[in-house]
Design a protein around this motif. Structure first.
Motif, PDB file in Angstrom:
ATOM      1  N   GLY A   5       0.821  -1.185   0.000  1.00 55.08           N
ATOM      2  CA  GLY A   5       0.000   0.000   0.000  1.00 55.08           C
ATOM      3  C   GLY A   5       0.863   1.246   0.000  1.00 55.08           C
ATOM      4  O   GLY A   5       2.083   1.194   0.109  1.00 55.08           O
ATOM      5  N   VAL A   6       0.198   2.428  -0.119  1.00 56.20           N
ATOM      6  CA  VAL A   6       0.935   3.692  -0.190  1.00 56.20           C
ATOM      7  C   VAL A   6       1.801   3.874   1.041  1.00 56.20           C
ATOM      8  O   VAL A   6       2.972   4.232   0.957  1.00 56.20           O
ATOM      9  N   ARG A   7       1.232   3.606   2.202  1.00 59.47           N
ATOM     10  CA  ARG A   7       1.997   3.792   3.431  1.00 59.47           C
ATOM     11  C   ARG A   7       3.236   2.906   3.438  1.00 59.47           C
ATOM     12  O   ARG A   7       4.314   3.310   3.848  1.00 59.47           O
ATOM     13  N   ASP A   8       3.095   1.671   2.934  1.00 58.41           N
ATOM     14  CA  ASP A   8       4.215   0.742   2.930  1.00 58.41           C
ATOM     15  C   ASP A   8       5.339   1.222   2.021  1.00 58.41           C
ATOM     16  O   ASP A   8       6.497   1.225   2.408  1.00 58.41           O
ATOM     17  N   TRP A   9       5.004   1.629   0.772  1.00 59.85           N
ATOM     18  CA  TRP A   9       6.093   1.999  -0.116  1.00 59.85           C
ATOM     19  C   TRP A   9       6.712   3.323   0.286  1.00 59.85           C
ATOM     20  O   TRP A   9       7.917   3.535   0.075  1.00 59.85           O
ATOM     21  N   VAL A  10       5.955   4.213   0.888  1.00 59.82           N
ATOM     22  CA  VAL A  10       6.541   5.453   1.401  1.00 59.82           C
ATOM     23  C   VAL A  10       7.513   5.128   2.529  1.00 59.82           C
ATOM     24  O   VAL A  10       8.614   5.690   2.612  1.00 59.82           O
ATOM     25  N   GLN A  11       7.129   4.213   3.396  1.00 61.85           N
ATOM     26  CA  GLN A  11       8.006   3.786   4.482  1.00 61.85           C
ATOM     27  C   GLN A  11       9.282   3.151   3.923  1.00 61.85           C
ATOM     28  O   GLN A  11      10.395   3.449   4.370  1.00 61.85           O
ATOM     29  N   VAL A  12       9.091   2.291   2.930  1.00 64.77           N
ATOM     30  CA  VAL A  12      10.230   1.649   2.282  1.00 64.77           C
ATOM     31  C   VAL A  12      11.140   2.701   1.651  1.00 64.77           C
ATOM     32  O   VAL A  12      12.364   2.671   1.808  1.00 64.77           O
ATOM     33  N   TRP A  13      10.548   3.644   0.919  1.00 67.39           N
ATOM     34  CA  TRP A  13      11.350   4.655   0.254  1.00 67.39           C
ATOM     35  C   TRP A  13      12.116   5.515   1.252  1.00 67.39           C
ATOM     36  O   TRP A  13      13.295   5.842   1.038  1.00 67.39           O
ATOM     37  N   ASN A  14      11.491   5.896   2.353  1.00 64.56           N
ATOM     38  CA  ASN A  14      12.186   6.702   3.365  1.00 64.56           C
ATOM     39  C   ASN A  14      13.397   5.960   3.914  1.00 64.56           C
ATOM     40  O   ASN A  14      14.444   6.562   4.173  1.00 64.56           O
ATOM     41  N   ARG A  15      13.249   4.641   4.086  1.00 59.96           N
ATOM     42  CA  ARG A  15      14.383   3.845   4.580  1.00 59.96           C
ATOM     43  C   ARG A  15      15.494   3.794   3.541  1.00 59.96           C
ATOM     44  O   ARG A  15      16.677   3.944   3.864  1.00 59.96           O
ATOM     45  N   ILE A  16      15.108   3.597   2.272  1.00 58.81           N
ATOM     46  CA  ILE A  16      16.106   3.544   1.205  1.00 58.81           C
ATOM     47  C   ILE A  16      16.809   4.891   1.067  1.00 58.81           C
ATOM     48  O   ILE A  16      18.041   4.952   0.953  1.00 58.81           O
ATOM     49  N   PHE A  17      16.039   5.980   1.101  1.00 54.85           N
ATOM     50  CA  PHE A  17      16.648   7.296   0.897  1.00 54.85           C
ATOM     51  C   PHE A  17      17.653   7.631   1.997  1.00 54.85           C
ATOM     52  O   PHE A  17      18.655   8.299   1.752  1.00 54.85           O
ATOM     53  N   SER A  18      17.393   7.150   3.212  1.00 54.59           N
ATOM     54  CA  SER A  18      18.338   7.410   4.299  1.00 54.59           C
ATOM     55  C   SER A  18      19.695   6.768   4.025  1.00 54.59           C
ATOM     56  O   SER A  18      20.713   7.197   4.566  1.00 54.59           O
ATOM     57  N   VAL A  88      17.530  -1.527  -4.430  1.00 56.59           N
ATOM     58  CA  VAL A  88      17.868  -2.412  -3.305  1.00 56.59           C
ATOM     59  C   VAL A  88      18.973  -3.386  -3.711  1.00 56.59           C
ATOM     60  O   VAL A  88      19.857  -3.705  -2.904  1.00 56.59           O
ATOM     61  N   ASP A  89      18.957  -3.849  -4.951  1.00 55.40           N
ATOM     62  CA  ASP A  89      20.024  -4.724  -5.426  1.00 55.40           C
ATOM     63  C   ASP A  89      21.379  -4.033  -5.337  1.00 55.40           C
ATOM     64  O   ASP A  89      22.398  -4.662  -5.008  1.00 55.40           O
ATOM     65  N   GLU A  90      21.408  -2.735  -5.643  1.00 54.69           N
ATOM     66  CA  GLU A  90      22.657  -1.973  -5.535  1.00 54.69           C
ATOM     67  C   GLU A  90      23.077  -1.811  -4.082  1.00 54.69           C
ATOM     68  O   GLU A  90      24.251  -1.948  -3.733  1.00 54.69           O
ATOM     69  N   ILE A  91      22.112  -1.516  -3.215  1.00 56.14           N
ATOM     70  CA  ILE A  91      22.405  -1.345  -1.796  1.00 56.14           C
ATOM     71  C   ILE A  91      22.967  -2.627  -1.204  1.00 56.14           C
ATOM     72  O   ILE A  91      23.871  -2.612  -0.358  1.00 56.14           O
ATOM     73  N   ARG A  93      24.947  -4.827  -2.194  1.00 54.25           N
ATOM     74  CA  ARG A  93      26.376  -5.080  -2.371  1.00 54.25           C
ATOM     75  C   ARG A  93      27.188  -4.544  -1.200  1.00 54.25           C
ATOM     76  O   ARG A  93      28.248  -5.081  -0.866  1.00 54.25           O
ATOM     77  N   PHE A  94      26.709  -3.466  -0.564  1.00 54.91           N
ATOM     78  CA  PHE A  94      27.463  -2.814   0.498  1.00 54.91           C
ATOM     79  C   PHE A  94      26.766  -2.864   1.854  1.00 54.91           C
ATOM     80  O   PHE A  94      27.428  -2.831   2.887  1.00 54.91           O
ATOM     81  N   LYS A  95      25.435  -2.947   1.853  1.00 57.72           N
ATOM     82  CA  LYS A  95      24.673  -2.964   3.101  1.00 57.72           C
ATOM     83  C   LYS A  95      23.614  -4.062   3.037  1.00 57.72           C
ATOM     84  O   LYS A  95      22.420  -3.786   2.902  1.00 57.72           O
ATOM     85  N   PRO A  96      24.045  -5.331   3.090  1.00 56.15           N
ATOM     86  CA  PRO A  96      23.082  -6.431   2.936  1.00 56.15           C
ATOM     87  C   PRO A  96      22.003  -6.449   4.004  1.00 56.15           C
ATOM     88  O   PRO A  96      20.884  -6.898   3.750  1.00 56.15           O
ATOM     89  N   GLU A  97      22.328  -5.939   5.202  1.00 58.28           N
ATOM     90  CA  GLU A  97      21.329  -5.953   6.265  1.00 58.28           C
ATOM     91  C   GLU A  97      20.181  -5.000   5.950  1.00 58.28           C
ATOM     92  O   GLU A  97      19.020  -5.279   6.271  1.00 58.28           O
ATOM     93  N   VAL A  98      20.477  -3.871   5.310  1.00 60.85           N
ATOM     94  CA  VAL A  98      19.429  -2.930   4.924  1.00 60.85           C
ATOM     95  C   VAL A  98      18.574  -3.527   3.811  1.00 60.85           C
ATOM     96  O   VAL A  98      17.347  -3.421   3.824  1.00 60.85           O
ATOM     97  N   ALA A  99      19.231  -4.167   2.845  1.00 59.07           N
ATOM     98  CA  ALA A  99      18.492  -4.801   1.745  1.00 59.07           C
ATOM     99  C   ALA A  99      17.541  -5.859   2.276  1.00 59.07           C
ATOM    100  O   ALA A  99      16.385  -5.948   1.850  1.00 59.07           O
TER     101      ALA A  99
END
Length: 245
Positions: A5-18, A88-91, A93-99
């Protein structure tokens, strides 16, 4: 990728952007790098200079944070999911725990995933994961099915260790499996080592399959049987360990 849902992908995006907002870090995404990912989905998408000019002309914000988010929001849900997955695939490589954290949310979990509450893991939660894996296999998304299997096993292992030893700080899936094996050896002495060793063998198999899938470009029957086999291994392993949760 599971529908969110919208809330989920916004939450996901905020985590990725950080993660991708730290200039100088390997995971940093400049504007051109982000648009390169968009062009993987649409080869005719404007270049960075062209896109910035269109934003200026339209009077829209041009900061990375704003135009990344606005562009993501404008994409169709399937394209948005593909773009997020590619980043996320790019992340990874360097931060597997975040992925792993992000993929856990996309497959039905919630942040944070480093410590999962005990009630979150039971037969119902396992069955939900299995349904997602089966759906991926049915739609020939074999790499996604294997990744979901990995995420499922990793999430359960973290929950198991957190329940039995809250102060233990392990994140890597093979290390988690070794800890669980030694815990069971110490607490359930009647179990044969051959059975307990399977915990590690299964984990290595799932980890290796996840890492090798994209390298080997499995597809067709090979991809189908491998994804199905990993699904069954994860199911069997977690159902065994649920008895000792």
């Amino acid at each position: 990728m599971a529908t969110t849902g919208v809330r989920d992908w916004v939450q996901v995006w905020n985590r990725i952007f950080s993660v991708i907002n730290n200039q100088g870090d390997e995971c940093y995404f400049s504007g051109p790098r982000f648009l390169d990912k968009v062009r993987e989905l649409d080869s005719y998408f404007p270049s960075y200079a062209q896109y910035m000019e269109s934003l200026h002309t339209a009077g829209k914000p041009t900061s990375r944070k704003d135009f990344f988010y606005n562009l993501l929001r404008e994409l169709e849900s399937s394209s948005r999911a593909s773009l997020i997955s590619s980043i996320v695939d790019e992340i990874e490589r360097f931060k597997p725990e975040v992925a792993a954290e992000v993929r856990g949310v996309l497959s039905g979990g919630s942040f944070p995933t480093a410590v999962i509450p005990t009630p979150a893991w039971n037969s119902d939660r396992l069955n939900a994961f299995l349904r997602d894996i089966d759906a991926a296999i049915d739609s020939r998304q074999y790499e996604r099915a294997v990744t979901l299997g990995y995420t499922c096993l990793e999430g359960f292992f973290k929950a198991f260790v957190a329940e039995k030893s809250p102060d233990t700080n392990l994140t890597e899936i093979v290390a988690l499996s070794k800890w669980i094996r030694e815990y069971l050896r110490a607490t359930i002495k009647d179990y044969p080592d051959e059975v307990l060793n399977l915990i590690n063998h299964v984990t290595h198999a799932v980890d290796r399959a996840r890492n090798r899938f994209s390298e080997a470009h499995f597809g067709g029957e090979a991809g189908h049987w491998l994804a199905s086999y990993i699904r069954d291994l994860v199911n069997t392993q977690i159902r065994l360990l649920l008895q000792f949760f």
